[in-house]
Motif scaffolding. Structure first.
Motif, PDB file in Angstrom:
ATOM      1  N   GLU A 165      -2.164  12.315 -15.314  1.00 59.55           N
ATOM      2  CA  GLU A 165      -2.823  12.483 -14.008  1.00 59.55           C
ATOM      3  C   GLU A 165      -3.170  11.115 -13.427  1.00 59.55           C
ATOM      4  OE1 GLU A 165      -6.313  14.933 -14.062  1.00 59.55           O
ATOM      5  OE2 GLU A 165      -6.492  14.885 -11.886  1.00 59.55           O
ATOM      6  N   SER A 166      -2.142  10.398 -13.038  1.00 58.34           N
ATOM      7  CA  SER A 166      -2.411   9.071 -12.474  1.00 58.34           C
ATOM      8  C   SER A 166      -1.349   8.772 -11.424  1.00 58.34           C
ATOM      9  CB  SER A 166      -2.352   8.006 -13.575  1.00 58.34           C
ATOM     10  OG  SER A 166      -1.023   7.846 -14.016  1.00 58.34           O
ATOM     11  N   TYR A 167      -1.514   7.638 -10.785  1.00 59.50           N
ATOM     12  CA  TYR A 167      -0.455   7.125  -9.917  1.00 59.50           C
ATOM     13  C   TYR A 167       0.093   5.918 -10.642  1.00 59.50           C
ATOM     14  CZ  TYR A 167       2.255   5.896  -5.947  1.00 59.50           C
ATOM     15  OH  TYR A 167       3.321   5.646  -5.149  1.00 59.50           O
ATOM     16  N   ASN A 168       1.307   5.996 -11.146  1.00 61.14           N
ATOM     17  CA  ASN A 168       1.774   4.931 -12.026  1.00 61.14           C
ATOM     18  C   ASN A 168       3.265   4.669 -11.807  1.00 61.14           C
ATOM     19  OD1 ASN A 168       2.632   3.426 -14.273  1.00 61.14           O
ATOM     20  ND2 ASN A 168       0.845   4.136 -15.435  1.00 61.14           N
ATOM     21  N   GLU A 169       3.518   3.538 -11.163  1.00 62.22           N
ATOM     22  CA  GLU A 169       4.882   3.159 -10.807  1.00 62.22           C
ATOM     23  C   GLU A 169       5.772   3.036 -12.063  1.00 62.22           C
ATOM     24  OE1 GLU A 169       4.949   3.055  -7.477  1.00 62.22           O
ATOM     25  OE2 GLU A 169       6.998   2.382  -7.291  1.00 62.22           O
ATOM     26  N   SER A 186       4.957  13.641  -8.459  1.00 63.21           N
ATOM     27  CA  SER A 186       4.630  14.224  -7.168  1.00 63.21           C
ATOM     28  C   SER A 186       3.143  14.176  -6.879  1.00 63.21           C
ATOM     29  CB  SER A 186       5.076  15.697  -7.186  1.00 63.21           C
ATOM     30  OG  SER A 186       4.701  16.348  -6.011  1.00 63.21           O
ATOM     31  N   ARG A 187       2.823  14.081  -5.595  1.00 65.88           N
ATOM     32  CA  ARG A 187       1.448  14.373  -5.212  1.00 65.88           C
ATOM     33  C   ARG A 187       1.191  15.825  -5.613  1.00 65.88           C
ATOM     34  NH1 ARG A 187       0.867  14.807   0.104  1.00 65.88           N
ATOM     35  NH2 ARG A 187       3.080  14.854   0.547  1.00 65.88           N
ATOM     36  N   LEU A 188       0.003  16.095  -6.136  1.00 62.97           N
ATOM     37  CA  LEU A 188      -0.283  17.481  -6.524  1.00 62.97           C
ATOM     38  C   LEU A 188      -0.795  18.225  -5.292  1.00 62.97           C
ATOM     39  CD1 LEU A 188      -2.060  16.977  -9.995  1.00 62.97           C
ATOM     40  CD2 LEU A 188       0.371  17.250  -9.500  1.00 62.97           C
ATOM     41  N   ASN A 210       2.415  22.423  -1.269  1.00 62.06           N
ATOM     42  CA  ASN A 210       3.765  22.486  -0.705  1.00 62.06           C
ATOM     43  C   ASN A 210       4.840  21.795  -1.545  1.00 62.06           C
ATOM     44  OD1 ASN A 210       2.125  20.277   0.941  1.00 62.06           O
ATOM     45  ND2 ASN A 210       4.251  19.616   0.838  1.00 62.06           N
ATOM     46  N   LYS A 211       4.456  21.128  -2.620  1.00 62.94           N
ATOM     47  CA  LYS A 211       5.466  20.545  -3.520  1.00 62.94           C
ATOM     48  C   LYS A 211       5.955  21.592  -4.524  1.00 62.94           C
ATOM     49  CE  LYS A 211       5.615  16.317  -1.903  1.00 62.94           C
ATOM     50  NZ  LYS A 211       6.838  15.710  -1.358  1.00 62.94           N
ATOM     51  N   GLY A 212       5.501  22.834  -4.369  1.00 61.59           N
ATOM     52  CA  GLY A 212       6.040  23.928  -5.193  1.00 61.59           C
ATOM     53  C   GLY A 212       5.242  24.220  -6.454  1.00 61.59           C
ATOM     54  N   SER A 266       0.867  -1.179   0.000  1.00 65.02           N
ATOM     55  CA  SER A 266       0.000   0.000   0.000  1.00 65.02           C
ATOM     56  C   SER A 266       0.898   1.222   0.000  1.00 65.02           C
ATOM     57  CB  SER A 266      -0.873   0.003   1.251  1.00 65.02           C
ATOM     58  OG  SER A 266      -0.056  -0.138   2.408  1.00 65.02           O
ATOM     59  N   LYS A 267       0.525   2.227  -0.801  1.00 64.76           N
ATOM     60  CA  LYS A 267       1.413   3.397  -0.858  1.00 64.76           C
ATOM     61  C   LYS A 267       0.676   4.637  -1.327  1.00 64.76           C
ATOM     62  CE  LYS A 267       5.408   5.167  -3.415  1.00 64.76           C
ATOM     63  NZ  LYS A 267       6.646   4.864  -4.127  1.00 64.76           N
ATOM     64  N   THR A 268       0.875   5.747  -0.588  1.00 64.69           N
ATOM     65  CA  THR A 268       0.469   7.043  -1.129  1.00 64.69           C
ATOM     66  C   THR A 268       1.679   7.970  -1.214  1.00 64.69           C
ATOM     67  OG1 THR A 268      -0.017   8.146   0.970  1.00 64.69           O
ATOM     68  CG2 THR A 268      -1.816   6.881  -0.014  1.00 64.69           C
ATOM     69  N   GLY A 269       2.748   7.659  -0.506  1.00 66.76           N
ATOM     70  CA  GLY A 269       3.902   8.571  -0.527  1.00 66.76           C
ATOM     71  C   GLY A 269       5.134   7.928   0.083  1.00 66.76           C
ATOM     72  N   GLY A 270       6.079   8.797   0.462  1.00 68.59           N
ATOM     73  CA  GLY A 270       7.388   8.341   0.914  1.00 68.59           C
ATOM     74  C   GLY A 270       7.365   7.463   2.155  1.00 68.59           C
ATOM     75  N   LEU A 271       6.381   7.654   3.045  1.00 64.04           N
ATOM     76  CA  LEU A 271       6.289   6.822   4.249  1.00 64.04           C
ATOM     77  C   LEU A 271       6.268   5.336   3.860  1.00 64.04           C
ATOM     78  CD1 LEU A 271       5.690   6.097   7.226  1.00 64.04           C
ATOM     79  CD2 LEU A 271       3.294   6.640   6.795  1.00 64.04           C
ATOM     80  N   ALA A 272       5.515   5.005   2.824  1.00 65.86           N
ATOM     81  CA  ALA A 272       5.404   3.608   2.385  1.00 65.86           C
ATOM     82  C   ALA A 272       6.767   3.074   1.944  1.00 65.86           C
ATOM     83  CB  ALA A 272       4.405   3.494   1.233  1.00 65.86           C
ATOM     84  N   ASP A 273       7.508   3.894   1.207  1.00 64.31           N
ATOM     85  CA  ASP A 273       8.827   3.445   0.736  1.00 64.31           C
ATOM     86  C   ASP A 273       9.755   3.170   1.912  1.00 64.31           C
ATOM     87  OD1 ASP A 273       7.982   3.671  -1.836  1.00 64.31           O
ATOM     88  OD2 ASP A 273       9.012   5.550  -2.279  1.00 64.31           O
ATOM     89  N   VAL A 274       9.708   4.048   2.914  1.00 62.37           N
ATOM     90  CA  VAL A 274      10.572   3.874   4.085  1.00 62.37           C
ATOM     91  C   VAL A 274      10.156   2.609   4.848  1.00 62.37           C
ATOM     92  CG1 VAL A 274      11.297   4.893   6.283  1.00 62.37           C
ATOM     93  CG2 VAL A 274      11.027   6.340   4.261  1.00 62.37           C
TER      94      VAL A 274
HETATM   95  P1  ADP Z   1       5.864  12.532  -0.225  1.00 63.02           P
HETATM   96  O1  ADP Z   1       6.039  11.408   0.726  1.00 63.02           O
HETATM   97  O2  ADP Z   1       5.731  13.871   0.428  1.00 63.02           O
HETATM   98  O3  ADP Z   1       4.768  12.293  -1.211  1.00 63.02           O
HETATM   99  P2  ADP Z   1       8.458  11.761  -1.293  1.00 63.02           P
HETATM  100  O4  ADP Z   1       9.326  12.343  -2.360  1.00 63.02           O
HETATM  101  O5  ADP Z   1       9.113  11.495   0.015  1.00 63.02           O
HETATM  102  O6  ADP Z   1       7.183  12.680  -1.125  1.00 63.02           O
HETATM  103  O7  ADP Z   1       7.888  10.363  -1.809  1.00 63.02           O
HETATM  104  C1  ADP Z   1       6.988  10.283  -2.850  1.00 63.02           C
HETATM  105  C2  ADP Z   1       6.956   8.861  -3.333  1.00 63.02           C
HETATM  106  O8  ADP Z   1       5.736   8.639  -4.040  1.00 63.02           O
HETATM  107  C3  ADP Z   1       8.056   8.563  -4.319  1.00 63.02           C
HETATM  108  O9  ADP Z   1       8.385   7.194  -4.251  1.00 63.02           O
HETATM  109  C4  ADP Z   1       7.388   8.885  -5.661  1.00 63.02           C
HETATM  110  O10 ADP Z   1       7.998   8.240  -6.730  1.00 63.02           O
HETATM  111  C5  ADP Z   1       5.998   8.378  -5.413  1.00 63.02           C
HETATM  112  N1  ADP Z   1       4.965   9.025  -6.214  1.00 63.02           N
HETATM  113  C6  ADP Z   1       4.343  10.208  -5.973  1.00 63.02           C
HETATM  114  N2  ADP Z   1       3.397  10.442  -6.915  1.00 63.02           N
HETATM  115  C7  ADP Z   1       3.442   9.392  -7.766  1.00 63.02           C
HETATM  116  C8  ADP Z   1       2.709   9.052  -8.953  1.00 63.02           C
HETATM  117  N3  ADP Z   1       1.776   9.844  -9.433  1.00 63.02           N
HETATM  118  N4  ADP Z   1       2.995   7.883  -9.565  1.00 63.02           N
HETATM  119  C9  ADP Z   1       3.963   7.075  -9.066  1.00 63.02           C
HETATM  120  N5  ADP Z   1       4.699   7.343  -7.972  1.00 63.02           N
HETATM  121  C10 ADP Z   1       4.438   8.483  -7.326  1.00 63.02           C
END
Ligand code: ADP
Length: 477
Positions: free
Chosen positions: A354-358, A300-302, A305-307, A14-22
């Motif tokens: 406009e998607s989340y796509n690894e 990036s998440r849109l 604060n991501k600029g 499960s992943k929405t952002g960097g927390l998941a990667d860590v």
């Molecule tokens: P944050 O945790 O604030 O979103 P980070 O740079 O620490 O920012 O981590 C973002 C993670 O989410 C990265 O692994 C990035 O590749 C991934 N990510 C963000 N948006 C997408 C997307 N639209 N599609 C694929 N991966 C995404």
């Protein structure tokens, strides 16, 4: 040492952002240095249990949330080389739905507080029953911010560490919601100036040690930059136990030499594959196929604060300078709309997915020339680290983890371009500097090679976490 690592999201489940990667990679990196480490997370409906070989442990139980008694089940996946053993908490009502925190339209679930109260109470139940027997509970962000207090309230000998991945998200809950919690915890909570409670601040107050994901962000938090006075008081009080450790990255998963998502592979010595990936990226995104024009990527998440306010103001000017752009991300509908409009104004020059796509994320890292990350603040940031590894030169705001991990071109060890202050003008200057170096081919190649030589594997950071764990073990009860 026996560690239980608590996280609301864990890659690859499960992943929405960097927390998941860590949460996906740090525990695995720690596993060779501790007696035992497990991750615990909710079993969301979207997790494919078959694909990840997640099986029932046969453990089940129930916890009280206010006047309700709610059942849970426990499932687990076994440890592999790149993944620590992970336990999953199942509950139909709270977790079996699409989405981790939000509905498809981006609105947060109305019962998010109850969902994560429940998750934390289940962990306490498993500790009570000694089905889990950690020495150290490693909590992450507000979803596990009540655990330090819950552990203290029960006089357990477990030590707690609380890691802040992003101070923006507090997990506020109302006094009415607080009444759902065990009375011993209710008595420990501190009201905020908004007459509610913050799970994030509770985690900071209650934990034996606190850390965040870069020394730069740790300094910014302690200095209180951009932080309300009430929260700043909690941070100041936590200063003696506050640390900063930069995140590492999974260097197998993010590896230009073996990336399973990209058609071509490359090394710092032979960059041919990067150029071929650029061609593929241009083709897939419908951008003009001229390979010489610099291509800038953003993943990036849109969110503001991501600029994005700076990016959106500058886009027309940057295209006029000869740049092409690929944006990958979803989130704020207004930012998405502005990027769509920019794409319409500049067909062939700006693409927006406009998607989340690894897969697209990996192709951008491997095919783009530069990576744009002008975050207003950034606790650590991962994409600039992936970018360095792929020789995709980061252009970043000098803040938090970005300042700790990217060295400006002006220094002999330069790996990217930093700008300060957070203004359109300063960003434009950084991009212009990058373009000048890009035109001087040999200088750019040297910069790419230096970027690719940086080591952001977990080894160093994992060693720093072990030091913190040791320090905690030595603390008096
Ligand atoms: P944050 O945790 O604030 O979103 P980070 O740079 O620490 O920012 O981590 C973002 C993670 O989410 C990265 O692994 C990035 O590749 C991934 N990510 C963000 N948006 C997408 C997307 N639209 N599609 C694929 N991966 C995404």
């Amino acid at each position: 040492m026996d560690i239980l690592f608590v996280s609301a999201e864990v890659t690859p489940f499960s992943k929405t952002g960097g927390l998941a990667d860590v949460a996906g990679s740090l525990p695995a990196a720690l596993s060779s240095q501790v007696a035992s480490i497990r991750v615990i997370t909710p079993l969301y409906g979207q997790i494919d249990q078959k694909q990840h070989s997640i099986n029932s442990t046969g453990i089940s139980g129930s916890v009280s949330l206010g006047s309700e008694t709610l059942a849970y089940t426990v499932h687990k996946s076994v440890a592999t080389k790149g993944q620590a053993e992970t336990w999953f908490i199942g509950n139909e009502r709270f977790f079996k739905r699409d989405g981790i925190y939000t509905l498809p339209n981006g609105a947060g679930f109305a019962d998010n507080n109850q969902r994560f109260f429940f998750f934390q109470l289940v962990i306490i139940d498993l500790l009570d029953k000694q089905l889990l027997t950690p020495d150290i509970l490693h909590c992450n962000d507000h979803h596990s911010g009540l655990l330090p207090g819950l552990v203290k309230g029960s006089a357990r000998s477990i030590k707690t560490i609380f890691t802040i991945h992003n101070f923006l998200y507090h997990g506020h809950f109302s006094p009415d919601e607080a009444e759902l919690l065990p009375p011993v915890l209710q008595n420990m909570l501190t009201l905020t100036q908004w007459e509610n409670y913050s799970a994030l601040l509770e985690g900071i107050d209650g934990a034996d040690l606190v850390n965040t994901v870069s020394p730069g962000y740790a300094r910014e938090l302690i200095n209180g930059s951009g932080i309300d006075e009430h929260s700043h008081q909690h941070l100041r009080m936590a200063e003696p136990k506050f640390h900063g450790i930069v995140n590492g990255i999974d260097t197998d998963y993010w590896n230009p030499e073996r990336d399973s998502y990209t058609p071509f592979h490359y090394t710092a010595l032979d960059l041919t594959g990067k150029r071929l990936n650029k061609r593929e990226l241009l083709r897939q995104t419908g951008l003009d196929d001229d390979l010489e024009t610099p291509l800038m990527g953003s993943i990036s998440r849109l969110v503001e604060n991501k600029g994005f306010p700076l990016i959106i103001k500058l886009l027309d000017d940057l295209v006029a300078l000869g740049l092409k752009f690929i944006f990958l991300g979803s989130g704020d509908p207004q930012i998405a709309q502005q990027l769509r409009e920019a794409g319409k104004r500049h067909p062939g020059r700006i693409a927006f997915d406009e998607s989340y796509n690894e897969a697209v994320a990996h192709l951008i890292e491997s095919g783009a020339d530069m990576f744009l990350m002008p975050s207003r603040f950034e606790p650590c940031g991962l994409n600039q680290l992936y970018s360095l590894r792929y020789g995709t030169i980061p252009i970043v705001h000098l803040t938090g983890g970005l300042g700790d991990t990217v060295v400006d071109w002006s220094s002999e060890q330069g790996t990217g371009f930093l700008f300060e202050p957070y203004t359109v003008k300063a960003l434009l200057r950084a991009v212009k500097r990058a373009l000048t170096v890009y035109q001087a081919k040999s200088q750019w190649s040297e910069l790419m090679r230096r970027a690719m030589a940086q080591d952001f594997s977990w080894d160093r950071s994992a060693r720093q976490y072990i030091e913190l764990y040791k320090k905690m073990k030595e603390m008096p009860q």
